[in-house]
Design a protein around this motif. Structure first.
Motif, PDB file in Angstrom:
ATOM      1  N   ASP A 175      18.947 -16.472  26.853  1.00  0.00           N
ATOM      2  CA  ASP A 175      19.273 -17.609  25.992  1.00  0.00           C
ATOM      3  C   ASP A 175      20.442 -18.401  26.542  1.00  0.00           C
ATOM      4  O   ASP A 175      20.477 -19.642  26.454  1.00  0.00           O
ATOM      5  N   ALA A 176      21.404 -17.716  27.171  1.00  0.00           N
ATOM      6  CA  ALA A 176      22.516 -18.418  27.805  1.00  0.00           C
ATOM      7  C   ALA A 176      22.030 -19.185  29.035  1.00  0.00           C
ATOM      8  O   ALA A 176      22.476 -20.312  29.297  1.00  0.00           O
ATOM      9  N   LEU A 177      21.102 -18.591  29.786  1.00  0.00           N
ATOM     10  CA  LEU A 177      20.541 -19.269  30.962  1.00  0.00           C
ATOM     11  C   LEU A 177      19.855 -20.576  30.549  1.00  0.00           C
ATOM     12  O   LEU A 177      20.053 -21.619  31.196  1.00  0.00           O
ATOM     13  N   LEU A 178      19.084 -20.533  29.480  1.00  0.00           N
ATOM     14  CA  LEU A 178      18.389 -21.729  29.015  1.00  0.00           C
ATOM     15  C   LEU A 178      19.372 -22.780  28.512  1.00  0.00           C
ATOM     16  O   LEU A 178      19.184 -23.982  28.734  1.00  0.00           O
ATOM     17  N   LEU A 223      22.437 -23.166  29.606  1.00  0.00           N
ATOM     18  CA  LEU A 223      23.086 -23.720  30.794  1.00  0.00           C
ATOM     19  C   LEU A 223      22.160 -24.692  31.521  1.00  0.00           C
ATOM     20  O   LEU A 223      22.605 -25.743  32.007  1.00  0.00           O
ATOM     21  N   ALA A 224      20.876 -24.348  31.598  1.00  0.00           N
ATOM     22  CA  ALA A 224      19.915 -25.222  32.276  1.00  0.00           C
ATOM     23  C   ALA A 224      19.759 -26.546  31.542  1.00  0.00           C
ATOM     24  O   ALA A 224      19.515 -27.590  32.165  1.00  0.00           O
ATOM     25  N   ALA A 225      19.907 -26.529  30.229  1.00  0.00           N
ATOM     26  CA  ALA A 225      19.779 -27.756  29.441  1.00  0.00           C
ATOM     27  C   ALA A 225      21.051 -28.596  29.508  1.00  0.00           C
ATOM     28  O   ALA A 225      20.997 -29.821  29.670  1.00  0.00           O
ATOM     29  N   ALA A 226      22.219 -27.921  29.409  1.00  0.00           N
ATOM     30  CA  ALA A 226      23.496 -28.666  29.394  1.00  0.00           C
ATOM     31  C   ALA A 226      23.966 -29.029  30.794  1.00  0.00           C
ATOM     32  O   ALA A 226      24.621 -30.052  30.997  1.00  0.00           O
ATOM     33  N   ARG A 227      23.685 -28.171  31.753  1.00  0.00           N
ATOM     34  CA  ARG A 227      24.068 -28.358  33.157  1.00  0.00           C
ATOM     35  C   ARG A 227      25.551 -28.732  33.308  1.00  0.00           C
ATOM     36  O   ARG A 227      25.900 -29.825  33.780  1.00  0.00           O
ATOM     37  N   PRO A 228      26.445 -27.811  32.895  1.00  0.00           N
ATOM     38  CA  PRO A 228      27.889 -28.083  33.014  1.00  0.00           C
ATOM     39  C   PRO A 228      28.301 -28.287  34.468  1.00  0.00           C
ATOM     40  O   PRO A 228      27.747 -27.655  35.372  1.00  0.00           O
ATOM     41  N   ALA A 229      29.267 -29.155  34.677  1.00  0.00           N
ATOM     42  CA  ALA A 229      29.709 -29.486  36.035  1.00  0.00           C
ATOM     43  C   ALA A 229      31.091 -28.928  36.347  1.00  0.00           C
ATOM     44  O   ALA A 229      31.492 -28.874  37.516  1.00  0.00           O
ATOM     45  N   THR A 230      31.858 -28.530  35.337  1.00  0.00           N
ATOM     46  CA  THR A 230      33.212 -28.030  35.550  1.00  0.00           C
ATOM     47  C   THR A 230      33.430 -26.761  34.737  1.00  0.00           C
ATOM     48  O   THR A 230      32.644 -26.439  33.827  1.00  0.00           O
ATOM     49  N   LEU A 231      34.513 -26.048  35.047  1.00  0.00           N
ATOM     50  CA  LEU A 231      34.853 -24.860  34.277  1.00  0.00           C
ATOM     51  C   LEU A 231      35.132 -25.216  32.820  1.00  0.00           C
ATOM     52  O   LEU A 231      34.833 -24.438  31.911  1.00  0.00           O
ATOM     53  N   GLU A 232      35.703 -26.396  32.611  1.00  0.00           N
ATOM     54  CA  GLU A 232      35.961 -26.849  31.246  1.00  0.00           C
ATOM     55  C   GLU A 232      34.652 -27.037  30.484  1.00  0.00           C
ATOM     56  O   GLU A 232      34.519 -26.629  29.331  1.00  0.00           O
ATOM     57  N   ASP A 233      33.671 -27.640  31.150  1.00  0.00           N
ATOM     58  CA  ASP A 233      32.354 -27.802  30.521  1.00  0.00           C
ATOM     59  C   ASP A 233      31.722 -26.435  30.249  1.00  0.00           C
ATOM     60  O   ASP A 233      31.100 -26.226  29.202  1.00  0.00           O
ATOM     61  N   LEU A 234      31.897 -25.519  31.200  1.00  0.00           N
ATOM     62  CA  LEU A 234      31.316 -24.184  31.065  1.00  0.00           C
ATOM     63  C   LEU A 234      31.893 -23.455  29.854  1.00  0.00           C
ATOM     64  O   LEU A 234      31.199 -22.696  29.177  1.00  0.00           O
ATOM     65  N   LYS A 287      32.499 -24.540  27.066  1.00  0.00           N
ATOM     66  CA  LYS A 287      31.932 -25.018  25.805  1.00  0.00           C
ATOM     67  C   LYS A 287      30.620 -24.307  25.446  1.00  0.00           C
ATOM     68  O   LYS A 287      30.067 -24.544  24.367  1.00  0.00           O
ATOM     69  N   SER A 288      30.124 -23.471  26.335  1.00  0.00           N
ATOM     70  CA  SER A 288      28.878 -22.760  26.071  1.00  0.00           C
ATOM     71  C   SER A 288      29.039 -21.843  24.866  1.00  0.00           C
ATOM     72  O   SER A 288      30.020 -21.116  24.734  1.00  0.00           O
ATOM     73  N   ARG A 289      28.050 -21.860  23.980  1.00  0.00           N
ATOM     74  CA  ARG A 289      28.088 -21.011  22.794  1.00  0.00           C
ATOM     75  C   ARG A 289      27.597 -19.596  23.084  1.00  0.00           C
ATOM     76  O   ARG A 289      27.976 -18.652  22.397  1.00  0.00           O
ATOM     77  N   LEU A 290      26.747 -19.462  24.083  1.00  0.00           N
ATOM     78  CA  LEU A 290      26.037 -18.201  24.305  1.00  0.00           C
ATOM     79  C   LEU A 290      26.536 -17.408  25.500  1.00  0.00           C
ATOM     80  O   LEU A 290      26.168 -16.243  25.667  1.00  0.00           O
ATOM     81  N   LEU A 291      27.336 -18.022  26.335  1.00  0.00           N
ATOM     82  CA  LEU A 291      27.811 -17.354  27.545  1.00  0.00           C
ATOM     83  C   LEU A 291      28.913 -16.357  27.209  1.00  0.00           C
ATOM     84  O   LEU A 291      29.856 -16.684  26.467  1.00  0.00           O
ATOM     85  N   LEU A 292      28.810 -15.143  27.743  1.00  0.00           N
ATOM     86  CA  LEU A 292      29.842 -14.140  27.517  1.00  0.00           C
ATOM     87  C   LEU A 292      31.171 -14.591  28.117  1.00  0.00           C
ATOM     88  O   LEU A 292      31.203 -15.337  29.093  1.00  0.00           O
ATOM     89  N   ARG A 293      32.256 -14.100  27.548  1.00  0.00           N
ATOM     90  CA  ARG A 293      33.585 -14.540  27.990  1.00  0.00           C
ATOM     91  C   ARG A 293      33.816 -14.258  29.474  1.00  0.00           C
ATOM     92  O   ARG A 293      34.353 -15.098  30.193  1.00  0.00           O
ATOM     93  N   ASP A 294      33.366 -13.094  29.947  1.00  0.00           N
ATOM     94  CA  ASP A 294      33.579 -12.743  31.353  1.00  0.00           C
ATOM     95  C   ASP A 294      32.815 -13.662  32.300  1.00  0.00           C
ATOM     96  O   ASP A 294      33.168 -13.774  33.479  1.00  0.00           O
TER      97      ASP A 294
END
Length: 387
Positions: A244-247, A249-260, A262-269
């Motif tokens: 679910d995090a992969l999907l 990320l594929a939809a939002a396509r963050p370009a920076t660590l700051e954008d990354l 903002k992910s709701r599903l990505l684990l903190r690590d």
């Protein structure tokens, strides 16, 4: 009970197996915490009764080498008998580059002999060996030592009853002349390529409904990165990040660590360090994929829907022919085979080749061309030639 914990004892036992017609084999392993399966135990038995001639090989014992076992696996005079062997063979191929040959899978043989689709070992033990398995140790941590008596009893039963099952099924195949059917099916399991996981193909296991080329390109590269990282770290792919995090990320396509961040599903690590850098690099690499490198949409691909009725008829034909021949439907043709036969002009599927074509494929194509019809007589379905 015979528990082997040193190489010399293993070599001695394997030597006693060198002149027997077959040995039965099973494994116990864990893969919940690792990418590659952790082999914890190998069960091995030569012909005999009860626990005579059956041993447990403690693969976690200090200093134990499995080379004598692999030498037995290479012995072409001894058939190696497994049940539902794909994961077992994967372990031996990945760990040592060895695939046991000659090889017999009782699950495949049982499907050819009419015992049903993907019949379980417990069912065959009950129906063929007239025995019952104590299931209390089915879900256990096989990496813990010492092994309990209940664990040892359960593990030995996986190879002792298998002897009788093999003998009955092998005799049945010889009588029916269908041994070649089983050999054809086992060819895939004997191919080392079957067990090679290519990160470039990892996207195929991710379920998605989006047809956007940019989304699909990012999904492919993110799945490639995740698979590579999981292999390097030897951890389950979901420990890197989940589907679910992969999907997301594929939809939002963050370009920076700051954008990354903002992910709701990505684990903190995964929002820092090597994983975060790998995610951003994968999304960047996706922009450079050529149209031919971008995955094709797997849904909504314009496939004709007017063949649903033909698909239903093919399923009826498959059941009728499978029942008539006493062979499992799933072994003859998959749902994907039926879909392609119904929708493509020149389908190239396993169901149209070899023994499957004799059992089902030829009639399937005749049905599609309007050369035959199906007629019901009570519960019996008959094939009726048309003028």
């Amino acid at each position: 009970m015979n528990l082997i914990e040193d190489t010399a004892s293993l070599a001695e036992f394997c030597q006693t197996c060198a002149d027997v017609p077959y040995v039965t084999v099973d494994t116990e392993f864990l893969r919940e915490r690792t990418y590659y399966a952790q082999l914890c135990l190998v069960q091995l038995a030569r012909p005999g009764k009860g626990n005579d001639g059956a041993v447990l090989i403690d693969t976690l014992a200090d200093g134990l080498s499995l080379e004598p076992l692999y030498e037995l696996f290479r012995n072409r005079n001894v058939v190696k008998v497994f049940h539902a062997a794909r994961q077992d063979l994967e372990i031996f191929q990945v760990n040592a580059g060895v695939i046991p040959q000659p090889f017999f899978d009782t699950q495949v043989a049982a499907m050819v002999c009419g015992y049903g689709d993907q019949v379980g070992y417990e069912t065959l033990v009950r129906q063929i060996a007239a025995a019952k398995i104590d299931k209390s140790s089915r879900f256990t941590d096989w990496s813990r030592r010492p092994l309990t008596d209940a664990q040892k009893t359960y593990a030995l039963a996986d190879v002792t009853h298998l002897r009788r099952i093999y003998e009955v099924l092998a005799a049945g195949l010889k009588k029916s002349g269908r041994a070649a059917w089983v050999e054809e099916e086992l060819a895939v399991l004997l191919d080392p390529e079957t067990y090679r996981t290519e990160p470039a193909d990892a996207w195929m296991r991710v379920k998605t409904r989006s047809n956007s080329p940019k989304f699909l390109a990012a999904m492919k590269e993110l799945a490639r990165f995740r698979e590579t990282m999981a292999q390097v770290r030897n951890v389950p792919r979901n420990r890197i990040f989940k589907d679910d995090a992969l999907l997301e990320l594929a939809a939002a396509r963050p370009a920076t660590l700051e954008d990354l961040g903002k992910s709701r599903l990505l684990l903190r690590d995964a929002r820092k360090g090597d994983i975060a850098e790998g995610i951003l690099a994968a999304i960047s690499a996706a922009k450079d994929l050529t149209p031919s490198e971008i995955p094709e949409p797997r849904e909504g691909n314009g496939r004709k829907s007017g063949s649903e009725a033909l698909g239903d008829l093919l399923r009826v034909l498959l059941k009728a022919r499978s029942d008539s021949e006493g062979v499992a439907q799933r072994l003859v043709a998959s749902a994907a085979d039926l879909d392609l036969i119904a929708n493509e002009d020149l389908p190239d599927v396993p169901a149209l080749h070899g023994w499957r074509n004799e059992v089902f494929g030829r009639d399937a194509m005749r049905l599609k061309r309007g050369e035959i019809a199906l007629s019901a007589n009570g519960s019996e379905v008959r094939v009726v030639p048309l003028a």
